[in-house]
Design a protein around this motif. Structure first.
Motif, PDB file in Angstrom:
ATOM      1  N   UNK A  44       0.823  -1.213   0.000  1.00  0.00           N
ATOM      2  CA  UNK A  44       0.000   0.000   0.000  1.00  0.00           C
ATOM      3  C   UNK A  44       0.854   1.259   0.000  1.00  0.00           C
ATOM      4  N   UNK A  45       2.058   1.204   0.572  1.00  0.00           N
ATOM      5  CA  UNK A  45       2.962   2.348   0.570  1.00  0.00           C
ATOM      6  C   UNK A  45       3.657   2.518  -0.778  1.00  0.00           C
ATOM      7  N   UNK A  46       3.932   1.409  -1.438  1.00  0.00           N
ATOM      8  CA  UNK A  46       4.746   1.429  -2.654  1.00  0.00           C
ATOM      9  C   UNK A  46       3.910   1.694  -3.901  1.00  0.00           C
ATOM     10  N   UNK A  47       2.700   1.163  -3.940  1.00  0.00           N
ATOM     11  CA  UNK A  47       1.896   1.228  -5.165  1.00  0.00           C
ATOM     12  C   UNK A  47       1.700   2.652  -5.677  1.00  0.00           C
ATOM     13  N   UNK A  48       1.468   3.655  -4.810  1.00  0.00           N
ATOM     14  CA  UNK A  48       1.312   5.020  -5.326  1.00  0.00           C
ATOM     15  C   UNK A  48       2.598   5.618  -5.904  1.00  0.00           C
ATOM     16  N   UNK A  49       3.726   4.957  -5.674  1.00  0.00           N
ATOM     17  CA  UNK A  49       5.017   5.469  -6.142  1.00  0.00           C
ATOM     18  C   UNK A  49       5.395   4.915  -7.514  1.00  0.00           C
ATOM     19  N   UNK A  50       4.518   4.117  -8.096  1.00  0.00           N
ATOM     20  CA  UNK A  50       4.791   3.525  -9.407  1.00  0.00           C
ATOM     21  C   UNK A  50       4.295   4.434 -10.523  1.00  0.00           C
ATOM     22  N   UNK A  51       5.103   4.550 -11.564  1.00  0.00           N
ATOM     23  CA  UNK A  51       4.793   5.376 -12.733  1.00  0.00           C
ATOM     24  C   UNK A  51       4.807   4.482 -13.970  1.00  0.00           C
ATOM     25  N   UNK A  52       3.777   4.534 -14.822  1.00  0.00           N
ATOM     26  CA  UNK A  52       3.822   3.722 -16.047  1.00  0.00           C
ATOM     27  C   UNK A  52       5.007   4.115 -16.933  1.00  0.00           C
ATOM     28  N   UNK A  53       5.686   3.123 -17.461  1.00  0.00           N
ATOM     29  CA  UNK A  53       6.791   3.392 -18.389  1.00  0.00           C
ATOM     30  C   UNK A  53       6.302   4.225 -19.570  1.00  0.00           C
ATOM     31  N   UNK A  54       5.064   3.993 -19.972  1.00  0.00           N
ATOM     32  CA  UNK A  54       4.519   4.704 -21.128  1.00  0.00           C
ATOM     33  C   UNK A  54       4.384   6.205 -20.888  1.00  0.00           C
ATOM     34  N   UNK A  55       4.376   6.633 -19.631  1.00  0.00           N
ATOM     35  CA  UNK A  55       4.269   8.058 -19.309  1.00  0.00           C
ATOM     36  C   UNK A  55       5.636   8.720 -19.104  1.00  0.00           C
ATOM     37  N   UNK A  56       6.707   7.950 -19.209  1.00  0.00           N
ATOM     38  CA  UNK A  56       8.030   8.435 -18.825  1.00  0.00           C
ATOM     39  C   UNK A  56       8.932   8.677 -20.023  1.00  0.00           C
ATOM     40  N   UNK A  57       9.825   9.642 -19.866  1.00  0.00           N
ATOM     41  CA  UNK A  57      10.944   9.858 -20.787  1.00  0.00           C
ATOM     42  C   UNK A  57      12.207   9.392 -20.079  1.00  0.00           C
ATOM     43  N   UNK A  58      13.014   8.580 -20.764  1.00  0.00           N
ATOM     44  CA  UNK A  58      14.211   8.013 -20.149  1.00  0.00           C
ATOM     45  C   UNK A  58      15.440   8.856 -20.486  1.00  0.00           C
ATOM     46  N   UNK A  59      16.360   8.941 -19.537  1.00  0.00           N
ATOM     47  CA  UNK A  59      17.549   9.777 -19.658  1.00  0.00           C
ATOM     48  C   UNK A  59      18.805   8.952 -19.379  1.00  0.00           C
ATOM     49  N   UNK A  60      19.973   9.584 -19.515  1.00  0.00           N
ATOM     50  CA  UNK A  60      21.222   8.914 -19.162  1.00  0.00           C
ATOM     51  C   UNK A  60      21.149   8.427 -17.713  1.00  0.00           C
ATOM     52  N   UNK A  61      21.454   7.161 -17.469  1.00  0.00           N
ATOM     53  CA  UNK A  61      21.319   6.645 -16.103  1.00  0.00           C
ATOM     54  C   UNK A  61      22.496   6.950 -15.186  1.00  0.00           C
ATOM     55  N   UNK A  62      23.586   7.469 -15.737  1.00  0.00           N
ATOM     56  CA  UNK A  62      24.768   7.764 -14.930  1.00  0.00           C
ATOM     57  C   UNK A  62      25.526   8.924 -15.548  1.00  0.00           C
ATOM     58  N   UNK A  63      26.405   9.512 -14.759  1.00  0.00           N
ATOM     59  CA  UNK A  63      27.392  10.447 -15.283  1.00  0.00           C
ATOM     60  C   UNK A  63      28.618   9.621 -15.657  1.00  0.00           C
ATOM     61  N   UNK A  64      28.952   9.582 -16.940  1.00  0.00           N
ATOM     62  CA  UNK A  64      30.090   8.785 -17.404  1.00  0.00           C
ATOM     63  C   UNK A  64      31.380   9.547 -17.100  1.00  0.00           C
ATOM     64  N   UNK A  65      32.226   8.947 -16.281  1.00  0.00           N
ATOM     65  CA  UNK A  65      33.484   9.604 -15.902  1.00  0.00           C
ATOM     66  C   UNK A  65      34.499   9.538 -17.041  1.00  0.00           C
ATOM     67  N   UNK A  66      34.781   8.333 -17.497  1.00  0.00           N
ATOM     68  CA  UNK A  66      35.697   8.099 -18.622  1.00  0.00           C
ATOM     69  C   UNK A  66      35.125   6.970 -19.448  1.00  0.00           C
TER      70      UNK A  66
END
Length: 418
Positions: free
Chosen positions: A100-122
């Motif tokens: 019940x705590x977690x379910x409201x924190x879920x976002x459909x992938x279809x509503x999301x824009x994906x970005x770089x998952x990390x800062x690439x050092x080298x």
């Protein structure tokens, strides 16, 4: 290992890349929220910033997920990596007490824009697939001298440009460069005519080092893996690479998939490197299975036409593991940083349908590839979209990476025109 069932129904499908067994890490935004860390589960994303703000995730005294990249978690080290995975598994497992705590924190992938998952050092790219190296060497030096004398002893690599690493979905502009035709004495400055893809895996370094590290230490330092396409301008490369190797031919872009699949998720799929006909030195020897059984494929989609799968191969074809590559990288004392990205090198198998680049598939342009729509390709044309996909297959589930895509845009007008 069987499928771990989740109360997120879509995570229990045999077709999803993101079951509870996976839990990959990415960065996403929505129309209502700026870019933030998220964890994929089925067709949903768990908002990690919100989970931390509400105390559902509480790993350290300081927040880890109030920034749009995963480097902060990496810096905490393997004990915290494990604690997070255990907590996520508990929260998302079928019958979880805190649903019940977690379910409201879920976002459909279809509503999301994906970005770089990390800062690439080298960024370092390797040339560590034997079939690829043999094919390329045969084309340019003949079968008798296909592999350089050092190839069976060390994983060959070169330092690339972290600034040119982009996330899947980023368009790729055809580059300009110096091209040298064998029919002319001097080069010309022209748009690349032999633009290519390279099917690779990328290993993300999660622990820094200062000085040589062993293969086992290197393996422990790897945080996770992504799909990687190291776009290559073959005609620019042919003119510039002697004597120091790739430079501008590889500097246009390197695309990675938006989800980091953790090493922990891939543990059940470990496999060994191929048998070695020449013994490698002790500091690089395998200490156990350090590759992974990950099925990979590439499709090419011409503008306005259907896709054609042009390659199917497996990460297990690599001659050197990421751990061996990282250990070799450190031998000179070279410091390694959290967020360093290591490209595996092109992954090709023994047969033509398993070749991981158009250079190999068209044998240097001499054998055009026929697509399902009837078009032919020797190298990439403007408007072509390349899509890399990959997954490790378990009993009734898959641990997947999503896709890594890029579309070729025409070259800009002559940049130095007067």
């Amino acid at each position: 290992m069987p499928l771990q069932r989740s109360w997120v129904a879509s995570a229990n499908s045999a077709d999803t890349d993101f079951p509870l067994n996976n839990l990959p890490y990415g960065v996403f935004s929505t129309p209502n929220h700026e870019a933030r860390c998220g964890v994929a589960i089925g067709d949903m994303i768990l908002d990690m910033a919100a989970a931390e703000e509400q105390g559902v995730i509480d790993l350290t005294d300081e927040p880890l997920f109030d920034i749009p990249f995963w480097n902060e978690l990496m810096e905490q080290g393997p004990a915290v990596w494990t604690a997070l995975r255990n907590r996520l598994t508990t929260l998302l497992a079928d019958g979880a007490a805190d649903r019940a705590l977690v379910e409201p924190l879920l976002v459909p992938v279809s509503d999301a824009t994906l970005h770089m998952p990390l800062v690439v050092s080298e960024f370092t790219d390797f040339y560590a697939g034997r079939h690829h190296a043999t094919n390329v060497g045969t084309m340019f030096r003949g079968a008798e001298n296909a592999l350089p004398p050092n190839w069976l002893h060390i994983p060959i690599g070169y330092n690339g440009r972290a600034s040119s690493v982009v996330v899947s979905g980023t368009d790729i502009r055809r580059p300009w460069g110096q091209l040298k035709s064998p029919d002319h004495d001097s080069p010309a400055f022209l748009p690349c005519r032999r633009f290519d893809m390279e099917l690779e895996m990328g290993a993300i370094v999660g622990m820094s080092s200062d000085g040589p590290i062993s293969v086992d230490e290197a393996d422990a330092a790897i945080f996770g893996y992504v799909l990687l396409n190291d776009w290559s301008a073959r005609d620019i490369q042919a003119w510039e690479y002697q004597p120091l190797g790739p430079f501008q031919a590889k500097a246009t872009a390197t695309s990675i998939s938006p989800w980091i699949v953790t090493k922990a998720a891939l543990e059940p799929f470990r496999t060994s490197t191929p048998d070695r006909e020449v013994a490698i030195l002790d500091h690089l020897k395998d200490t156990g299975p350090m590759l992974y059984d990950i099925a990979l494929d590439v499709s090419l989609t011409p503008d306005g036409k259907p896709a054609t799968t042009i390659t199917r191969t497996n990460y297990s074809e690599m001659y050197y593991s990421a751990a061996q590559q990282l250990a070799h990288h450190s031998t000179s004392g070279c410091p390694m940083n959290v967020g360093d990205l290591l490209g595996s090198g092109t992954i090709s198998g023994a047969t033509k349908p398993e070749r991981g680049s158009l250079l190999e598939l068209s044998w240097g342009g001499k054998e055009p590839l026929t697509l399902d729509c009837g078009s032919t390709r020797t190298f990439l044309e403007d408007g072509d979209t390349l899509t890399l996909a990959g997954a490790a297959h378990g009993d009734g589930f898959r641990v997947g990476f999503g896709t890594c895509t890029g579309t070729i845009l025409p070259a800009l007008p002559e940049p130095y025109a007067r």
